[in-house]
Design an enzyme around this catalytic site. Structure first.
Site, PDB file in Angstrom:
ATOM      1  CB  SER A   1      -0.967   0.001   1.184  1.00  0.00           C
ATOM      2  OG  SER A   1      -0.298  -0.399   2.348  1.00  0.00           O
TER       3      SER A   1
ATOM      4  CB  THR B   1      -3.846   5.039   7.739  1.00  0.00           C
ATOM      5  OG1 THR B   1      -3.823   3.959   6.801  1.00  0.00           O
ATOM      6  CG2 THR B   1      -4.152   4.504   9.115  1.00  0.00           C
ATOM      7  N   GLY B   2      -6.486   4.826   6.014  1.00  0.00           N
ATOM      8  CA  GLY B   2      -7.811   4.256   5.767  1.00  0.00           C
ATOM      9  C   GLY B   2      -8.432   4.886   4.547  1.00  0.00           C
TER      10      GLY B   2
ATOM     11  CB  THR C   1      -0.963   3.524   3.972  1.00  0.00           C
ATOM     12  OG1 THR C   1      -1.218   3.114   2.633  1.00  0.00           O
ATOM     13  CG2 THR C   1      -1.120   5.039   4.040  1.00  0.00           C
TER      14      THR C   1
ATOM     15  NE  ARG D   1      -8.924   7.422  -3.587  1.00  0.00           N
ATOM     16  CZ  ARG D   1      -8.234   7.182  -2.491  1.00  0.00           C
ATOM     17  NH1 ARG D   1      -6.935   7.018  -2.537  1.00  0.00           N
ATOM     18  NH2 ARG D   1      -8.839   7.101  -1.324  1.00  0.00           N
TER      19      ARG D   1
ATOM     20  CB  THR E   1      -0.587   6.129   0.614  1.00  0.00           C
ATOM     21  OG1 THR E   1      -1.382   4.953   0.474  1.00  0.00           O
ATOM     22  CG2 THR E   1      -1.269   7.260  -0.131  1.00  0.00           C
TER      23      THR E   1
END
Ligand code: ASP
Length: 326
Positions: free
Chosen positions: A83, A236-237, A185, A213, A203
């Site tokens: 990631s 993060t996420g 990440t 994106r 990331t």
């Protein structure tokens, strides 16, 4: 849901005795009080090697900005980290596109987004901060700048990532889901011996995202925010969620108004959940990590998978974060 004592009980996994530099993994539980310490480095997820690289700088009384950059280089260069950087899972076209941002104690900042072909976007972001009149460069422009700065170009798609993408193509179903076991990440925050607080975030974004994106990581105030007089936060996420509430800036602002890093992270997550509704939010993995200018740490996540790595003079530990959904 009873959340009594949720600030105090955490699970620790001790990773190393820093004095010997030997990594030994042993599990133990502890009741942690958010003790302020300096120097200190914290990073999202299980990132002991990144923290060790940052700690090298901090231990030598170096600058927190160098520490977070060195720390971020570790997952960026690791092909097994799916990631971030080299080895990051690609977008739907099979292209690895990277996002990164960096901030110093004076809130100077630099970021790059949608960058292809460069292993260390964090250093390109730092160069944007230090060598241009701008804060953010994206796509081709960021790549041109990187080339002009002498950054080395290379292929970032590993065989394993390509295989995972081809496998994904069979169903082509996009789920913004994180596999915590493989997640790297990195948002990394450091307070150095001279009291300087800096942060970095890097990331490859959400796996199999739409081409073009951009997530929260390069957006100052969403994936990262630092105010050297108050504190720092990173995320993060699922980046779209952090952008919606300007999450990292929100946390630093809450700290400015007297909340502890822990309270501020919890309030940001609750705000996000209240906007989404509990049903939807349950499916979304979002986590914040914060560090105050006095060296106090806070972390909170939507679901029960987030952990972070913390390094001080005493020890290096992976700490399981508290979460809204248990
Ligand atoms: N926040 C990143 C993004 O949305 C992804 C991550 O943390 O893994 O791009």
């Amino acid at each position: 849901m009873d959340r009594t004592n949720r600030h105090t009980r955490r699970n620790f996994i001790k990773l190393s005795a820093l004095t010997t530099g030997v990594f030994s993994i042993g599990k133990f539980s502890a009741f942690a009080s958010p003790k302020a310490e300096k120097p200190i480095v914290v990073s999202t997820w299980r990132n002991p090697d990144a923290n060790a690289a940052a700690w090298k700088v901090l231990q030598a009384k170096g600058y927190a900005l160098d520490a977070v950059e060195q720390g971020a280089h570790v997952p960026e260069a690791n092909p097994k980290d799916t990631s971030v950087g080299y080895g990051g899972l690609p977008d739907r076209e099979g292209l690895v596109t990277l996002d990164a941002s960096i901030m110093d104690e004076k809130s100077n900042c630099g970021s790059v987004a949608f960058v292809q072909g460069y292993k260390h976007p964090i250093s390109i972001a730092r160069a944007v901060m230090e060598k241009t009149p701008h804060v953010m460069l994206v796509g081709k422009g960021a790549q041109q700048f990187a080339a002009a700065q002498g950054f080395k170009k290379g292929n970032l798609l590993t065989k394993e990532s390509e295989k995972a993408w081809k496998e994904w193509l069979k169903k082509s179903e996009y789920k913004p889901y994180h596999n915590p076991g493989q997640h790297d990440t990195i948002g990394i925050l450091a307070l150095d011996a001279n009291g300087k607080l800096c942060g970095a975030c890097t990331t490859s974004g959400m796996a199999f995202k739409m081409h073009g994106r951009v997530g929260d990581s390069p957006i100052i105030g969403a994936g990262l925010y630092v105010d050297g007089e108050v504190g720092a936060a990173t995320a993060t996420g699922v980046g779209e969620e952090m952008i919606r509430i300007a999450g990292s800036h929100t946390i630093v602002e809450l700290m400015r108004h007297g909340r502890s890093p822990q309270e501020a992270c919890e309030e940001a997550i609750k705000r996000l959940i209240s906007k989404r509704g509990e049903e939807k939010a349950k499916e979304l993995s979002v986590a914040f990590l914060a560090l105050s200018v006095t060296g106090e740490v806070g972390a909170y996540s939507t679901n029960n998978v987030f952990e972070y790595t913390q390094t001080t003079q005493r020890e290096q530990v992976v700490i399981k974060s508290d979460s809204y959904f248990k």
